[in-house]
Design a protein around this motif. Structure first.
Motif, PDB file in Angstrom:
ATOM      1  N   LEU A   1       0.851  -1.179   0.000  1.00  0.00           N
ATOM      2  CA  LEU A   1       0.000   0.000   0.000  1.00  0.00           C
ATOM      3  C   LEU A   1       0.891   1.234   0.000  1.00  0.00           C
ATOM      4  O   LEU A   1       1.679   1.439   0.928  1.00  0.00           O
ATOM      5  N   LYS A   2       0.789   2.039  -1.047  1.00  0.00           N
ATOM      6  CA  LYS A   2       1.479   3.318  -1.093  1.00  0.00           C
ATOM      7  C   LYS A   2       0.452   4.412  -0.876  1.00  0.00           C
ATOM      8  O   LYS A   2      -0.665   4.336  -1.406  1.00  0.00           O
ATOM      9  N   TYR A   3       0.820   5.427  -0.115  1.00  0.00           N
ATOM     10  CA  TYR A   3      -0.124   6.511   0.122  1.00  0.00           C
ATOM     11  C   TYR A   3       0.601   7.853   0.150  1.00  0.00           C
ATOM     12  O   TYR A   3       1.795   7.929   0.464  1.00  0.00           O
ATOM     13  N   ARG A   4      -0.144   8.891  -0.211  1.00  0.00           N
ATOM     14  CA  ARG A   4       0.388  10.250  -0.144  1.00  0.00           C
ATOM     15  C   ARG A   4      -0.772  11.202   0.132  1.00  0.00           C
ATOM     16  O   ARG A   4      -1.832  11.092  -0.489  1.00  0.00           O
ATOM     17  N   LEU A   5      -0.574  12.097   1.081  1.00  0.00           N
ATOM     18  CA  LEU A   5      -1.596  13.061   1.450  1.00  0.00           C
ATOM     19  C   LEU A   5      -1.189  14.443   0.958  1.00  0.00           C
ATOM     20  O   LEU A   5      -0.124  14.946   1.316  1.00  0.00           O
ATOM     21  N   PHE A   6      -2.038  15.016   0.092  1.00  0.00           N
ATOM     22  CA  PHE A   6      -1.772  16.332  -0.481  1.00  0.00           C
ATOM     23  C   PHE A   6      -2.667  17.381   0.160  1.00  0.00           C
ATOM     24  O   PHE A   6      -3.815  17.116   0.508  1.00  0.00           O
ATOM     25  N   GLU A   7      -2.123  18.585   0.252  1.00  0.00           N
ATOM     26  CA  GLU A   7      -2.906  19.714   0.740  1.00  0.00           C
ATOM     27  C   GLU A   7      -2.691  20.899  -0.189  1.00  0.00           C
ATOM     28  O   GLU A   7      -1.548  21.220  -0.541  1.00  0.00           O
ATOM     29  N   GLY A   8      -3.786  21.530  -0.590  1.00  0.00           N
ATOM     30  CA  GLY A   8      -3.683  22.712  -1.427  1.00  0.00           C
ATOM     31  C   GLY A   8      -3.069  22.396  -2.769  1.00  0.00           C
ATOM     32  O   GLY A   8      -3.389  21.383  -3.408  1.00  0.00           O
ATOM     33  N   ASP A   9      -2.144  23.231  -3.221  1.00  0.00           N
ATOM     34  CA  ASP A   9      -1.548  23.110  -4.545  1.00  0.00           C
ATOM     35  C   ASP A   9      -0.334  22.193  -4.527  1.00  0.00           C
ATOM     36  O   ASP A   9       0.810  22.641  -4.588  1.00  0.00           O
ATOM     37  N   ALA A  10      -0.578  20.902  -4.398  1.00  0.00           N
ATOM     38  CA  ALA A  10       0.442  19.847  -4.518  1.00  0.00           C
ATOM     39  C   ALA A  10       1.382  19.737  -3.326  1.00  0.00           C
ATOM     40  O   ALA A  10       2.372  19.023  -3.396  1.00  0.00           O
ATOM     41  N   ALA A  11       1.105  20.429  -2.214  1.00  0.00           N
ATOM     42  CA  ALA A  11       1.951  20.274  -1.039  1.00  0.00           C
ATOM     43  C   ALA A  11       1.736  18.891  -0.422  1.00  0.00           C
ATOM     44  O   ALA A  11       0.609  18.471  -0.185  1.00  0.00           O
ATOM     45  N   VAL A  12       2.829  18.160  -0.168  1.00  0.00           N
ATOM     46  CA  VAL A  12       2.743  16.816   0.395  1.00  0.00           C
ATOM     47  C   VAL A  12       2.806  16.919   1.919  1.00  0.00           C
ATOM     48  O   VAL A  12       3.795  17.365   2.491  1.00  0.00           O
ATOM     49  N   VAL A  13       1.725  16.506   2.564  1.00  0.00           N
ATOM     50  CA  VAL A  13       1.648  16.537   4.022  1.00  0.00           C
ATOM     51  C   VAL A  13       2.270  15.280   4.622  1.00  0.00           C
ATOM     52  O   VAL A  13       2.957  15.323   5.644  1.00  0.00           O
ATOM     53  N   ALA A  14       2.037  14.144   3.984  1.00  0.00           N
ATOM     54  CA  ALA A  14       2.562  12.873   4.487  1.00  0.00           C
ATOM     55  C   ALA A  14       2.578  11.861   3.354  1.00  0.00           C
ATOM     56  O   ALA A  14       1.818  11.967   2.391  1.00  0.00           O
ATOM     57  N   SER A  15       3.456  10.881   3.472  1.00  0.00           N
ATOM     58  CA  SER A  15       3.516   9.806   2.482  1.00  0.00           C
ATOM     59  C   SER A  15       4.167   8.594   3.113  1.00  0.00           C
ATOM     60  O   SER A  15       4.837   8.693   4.141  1.00  0.00           O
ATOM     61  N   GLY A  16       3.945   7.449   2.486  1.00  0.00           N
ATOM     62  CA  GLY A  16       4.565   6.252   3.019  1.00  0.00           C
ATOM     63  C   GLY A  16       4.191   5.030   2.224  1.00  0.00           C
ATOM     64  O   GLY A  16       3.439   5.093   1.248  1.00  0.00           O
ATOM     65  N   ILE A  17       4.725   3.893   2.657  1.00  0.00           N
ATOM     66  CA  ILE A  17       4.431   2.619   2.012  1.00  0.00           C
ATOM     67  C   ILE A  17       4.359   1.536   3.072  1.00  0.00           C
ATOM     68  O   ILE A  17       5.150   1.525   4.028  1.00  0.00           O
ATOM     69  N   VAL A  18       3.379   0.663   2.932  1.00  0.00           N
ATOM     70  CA  VAL A  18       3.243  -0.519   3.786  1.00  0.00           C
ATOM     71  C   VAL A  18       3.428  -1.735   2.892  1.00  0.00           C
ATOM     72  O   VAL A  18       2.762  -1.862   1.857  1.00  0.00           O
ATOM     73  N   GLU A  19       4.333  -2.626   3.280  1.00  0.00           N
ATOM     74  CA  GLU A  19       4.649  -3.784   2.446  1.00  0.00           C
ATOM     75  C   GLU A  19       4.362  -5.092   3.187  1.00  0.00           C
ATOM     76  O   GLU A  19       3.995  -5.093   4.340  1.00  0.00           O
ATOM     77  N   ARG A  20       4.482  -6.197   2.459  1.00  0.00           N
ATOM     78  CA  ARG A  20       4.321  -7.556   2.993  1.00  0.00           C
ATOM     79  C   ARG A  20       2.900  -7.806   3.500  1.00  0.00           C
ATOM     80  O   ARG A  20       2.682  -8.615   4.401  1.00  0.00           O
ATOM     81  N   ILE A  21       1.908  -7.138   2.917  1.00  0.00           N
ATOM     82  CA  ILE A  21       0.525  -7.333   3.327  1.00  0.00           C
ATOM     83  C   ILE A  21       0.091  -8.771   3.027  1.00  0.00           C
ATOM     84  O   ILE A  21       0.277  -9.263   1.917  1.00  0.00           O
ATOM     85  N   GLY A  22      -0.450  -9.442   4.022  1.00  0.00           N
ATOM     86  CA  GLY A  22      -0.942 -10.803   3.850  1.00  0.00           C
ATOM     87  C   GLY A  22       0.122 -11.875   3.877  1.00  0.00           C
ATOM     88  O   GLY A  22      -0.196 -13.066   3.735  1.00  0.00           O
ATOM     89  N   GLU A  23       1.383 -11.483   4.075  1.00  0.00           N
ATOM     90  CA  GLU A  23       2.456 -12.472   4.105  1.00  0.00           C
ATOM     91  C   GLU A  23       2.622 -13.019   5.517  1.00  0.00           C
ATOM     92  O   GLU A  23       2.383 -12.324   6.512  1.00  0.00           O
TER      93      GLU A  23
END
Length: 374
Positions: A14-36
């Motif tokens: 799962l990759k995620y990124r949270l944007f605010e306003g005009d493309a400002a990145v508030v947070a981002s991350g990746i979760v791996e090995r789901i279901g393993e």
């Protein structure tokens, strides 16, 4: 202030990124090995997304944008998710069995965790729905193609869309006036001919297997190879599928799918790495020439994604010998350590050769806002 959460759910990530306003990145991350079956691995997408969202500032969230790989012929634009849209995406699972189920899981979990927040599906294939029938039709029995959905769909649409738009901006010209060949070169790779902002040809087809040589995928090959491996070598179809998707491309030719490692081995005199590099670049060059012919007039060639943005040797070799078409790479500009959008051809070159970083997550956010913003 608008705030958009972009989710890209893979089969085990799962990759995620949270944007605010005009493309400002508030947070981002990746979760791996789901279901393993590993200590600490999330049981499923619900647990992964719940954990990720627990640390995100989601107050006042405007919408959630989801990457969905395959929209088939059904979806030509982003869609606000309801039960009918979910059902339509599920019907397309046979066309993308490795991707759409995970995309669906992400949507369903987000709907449950964020009730009342609009969920928007943004499709990799949608940008290519402007292909003409001649560009999207395979020359097989028409009734069979219609029955089983055999059609050129194309992928990497969000990347080709944003990169072609930013190329026009880099050149200071209206998008509608610019013809571009965009080259998305990552572990997956595809080419696209973009005429005035519209996709008119693309190298991936029914699936992401067709087209350019990739990290582990073969790209174009004679279909008879599949029959030969099945009839003569006795390989089952599942093994052939695995061979072409996971054990071909650069990995099949040289044993590595990372271009950085391949270039290092090539520099040390590794013959297999040198051949893989030539096969890779030759395929790109053939598509550039074909798309130049399709467009009739070419204003720019743009490299993007991990390899396209960071491998000067690939850019130079892929366009070598095209001088008479007005395509020239300036060695000094090409080798410069810049990382932003830039032109790497000489100032007076008839065709601008560019490097433009892609940002598929922001394109998903932009398209999401386009259908939910008041």
């Amino acid at each position: 202030m608008t705030r958009v959460l972009v989710l890209n759910c893979g089969s085990s990530s799962l990759k995620y990124r949270l944007f605010e306003g005009d493309a400002a990145v508030v947070a981002s991350g990746i979760v791996e090995r789901i279901g393993e079956d590993e200590p600490g691995a999330p049981r499923d997408h619900a647990e992964a997304l719940s954990t990720a969202m627990a640390g995100l500032p989601l107050e006042g969230l405007t919408a959630v944008g989801h990457r969905v790989v395959h929209g088939g012929l059904t979806f030509t634009a982003p869609a606000v998710v309801d039960d009918a849209v979910l059902a339509a995406i599920a019907e397309l699972v046979p066309l993308a069995p490795l991707h759409n189920p995970a995309n669906l899981a992400g949507i369903e979990v987000a709907r449950a965790l964020l009730p009342g927040v609009p969920q928007v599906a943004v499709f990799d294939t949608a940008f290519h729905r402007t292909l003409s029938p001649a560009a999207s039709t395979y020359a097989i029995d028409a009734a069979t193609a219609e029955r089983y959905g055999i059609h050129r769909y194309g992928f990497h649409g969000t990347s080709h869309a944003i990169v072609s738009r930013r190329t026009a901006a880099l050149l200071g010209r209206p998008l509608a006036e610019v013809n571009t060949v965009t080259l998305h070169l990552g572990n997956g790779a595809s080419a696209c001919a973009v005429e005035g902002g519209r996709s008119v040809a693309t190298s991936m087809g029914l699936s992401p297997l067709e087209g350019l040589v990739m990290g582990t995928r073969s790209g174009d090959l004679d279909p008879a190879i599949i029959f030969h491996l099945h009839r003569v070598a006795g390989l089952p179809l599942g093994e052939i599928d695995d061979l072409l998707n996971r054990r071909s491309g650069l990995a099949g030719l040289a044993g590595v799918n990372d271009m950085r490692t391949l270039l290092a081995r090539r520099a040390s005199g590794d013959g297999a790495a040198a051949l893989a590099f030539e096969v890779y670049c030759r395929r790109i060059r053939s598509y550039v020439g074909a798309y130049y012919a399709q467009l009739g007039r070419l204003d720019a060639i743009t490299f993007t994604a991990g390899v396209g943005e960071n491998a000067p040797a690939v850019r130079a070799a892929a366009l070598a010998g095209l001088d008479r078409l007005g395509i020239v790479v300036d060695p000094v500009r090409n080798d410069a350590p810049d990382r932003g959008a830039r032109v790497i051809s000489p100032p007076d070159a008839p065709v601008a050769v560019c490097v433009v970083p892609t940002d598929e997550e922001w394109e998903i956010a932009r398209q999401t806002l386009g259908v939910v913003a008041p």
